[in-house]
Design an enzyme around this catalytic site. Structure first.
Site, PDB file in Angstrom:
ATOM      1  N   ASN A  68      47.620  88.388  14.483  1.00 25.56           N
ATOM      2  CA  ASN A  68      48.440  87.262  14.064  1.00 25.56           C
ATOM      3  C   ASN A  68      49.889  87.656  13.776  1.00 25.56           C
ATOM      4  O   ASN A  68      50.647  86.879  13.219  1.00 25.56           O
ATOM      5  CB  ASN A  68      47.826  86.580  12.838  1.00 25.56           C
ATOM      6  CG  ASN A  68      47.682  87.517  11.661  1.00 25.56           C
ATOM      7  OD1 ASN A  68      47.831  88.721  11.806  1.00 25.56           O
ATOM      8  ND2 ASN A  68      47.379  86.973  10.501  1.00 25.56           N
ATOM      9  N   CYS A  69      50.293  88.839  14.199  1.00 23.71           N
ATOM     10  CA  CYS A  69      51.663  89.318  13.999  1.00 23.71           C
ATOM     11  C   CYS A  69      52.523  88.876  15.189  1.00 23.71           C
ATOM     12  O   CYS A  69      52.219  89.187  16.347  1.00 23.71           O
ATOM     13  CB  CYS A  69      51.650  90.844  13.881  1.00 23.71           C
ATOM     14  SG  CYS A  69      53.291  91.602  13.900  1.00 23.71           S
ATOM     15  N   ASP A  70      53.594  88.147  14.903  1.00 25.33           N
ATOM     16  CA  ASP A  70      54.470  87.652  15.974  1.00 25.33           C
ATOM     17  C   ASP A  70      55.072  88.780  16.794  1.00 25.33           C
ATOM     18  O   ASP A  70      55.177  88.679  18.019  1.00 25.33           O
ATOM     19  CB  ASP A  70      55.600  86.790  15.390  1.00 25.33           C
ATOM     20  CG  ASP A  70      55.102  85.461  14.852  1.00 25.33           C
ATOM     21  OD1 ASP A  70      54.026  84.994  15.289  1.00 25.33           O
ATOM     22  OD2 ASP A  70      55.799  84.879  14.001  1.00 25.33           O
TER      23      ASP A  70
END
Length: 105
Positions: free
Chosen positions: A8-10
């Protein structure tokens, strides 16, 4: 090539999209092999710990003073991301230098 990060890390998503065929490891669910983490710590030292993260801010001062490798083993989300391994060479973060070294325009 392998990328260690969070799903979920951009920044990790940008790296994955740009790099194409990469074996992705979510550090929370898959972890980071001990030898990779050791090599990364030898290469990057304390820069491997993301002291701007929410996880870091949630730690007590006494926890923050523990050795970095212990903290990373217990709290994998503390690792600066992404950590990219290509043919034994390690890259940390998705900086212009990393992109250039990996041949990403």
């Amino acid at each position: 090539m392998r990328l260690f990060g969070l799903k979920n890390c951009d920044t990790c998503r940008k790296a994955l999209k740009s790099l194409g065929e990469v074996e992705f490891f979510d550090v929370r669910s898959d972890g980071v092999p001990e030898y990779v983490m050791s090599c990364a710590f030898e290469t990057f030292g304390d820069a491997l710990v993301n002291t701007r993260s929410t996880t870091w801010r949630g730690l007590k001062e006494s926890e923050r003073s523990r050795p970095s490798l212990e903290l990373l083993a217990e709290h994998p989300a503390l690792m600066k991301r992404p950590l990219i391994e290509r043919d034994g060479e390690l890259f940390l973060g998705w900086t212009p230098d990393t992109r250039s070294a990996l041949g990403v325009v």
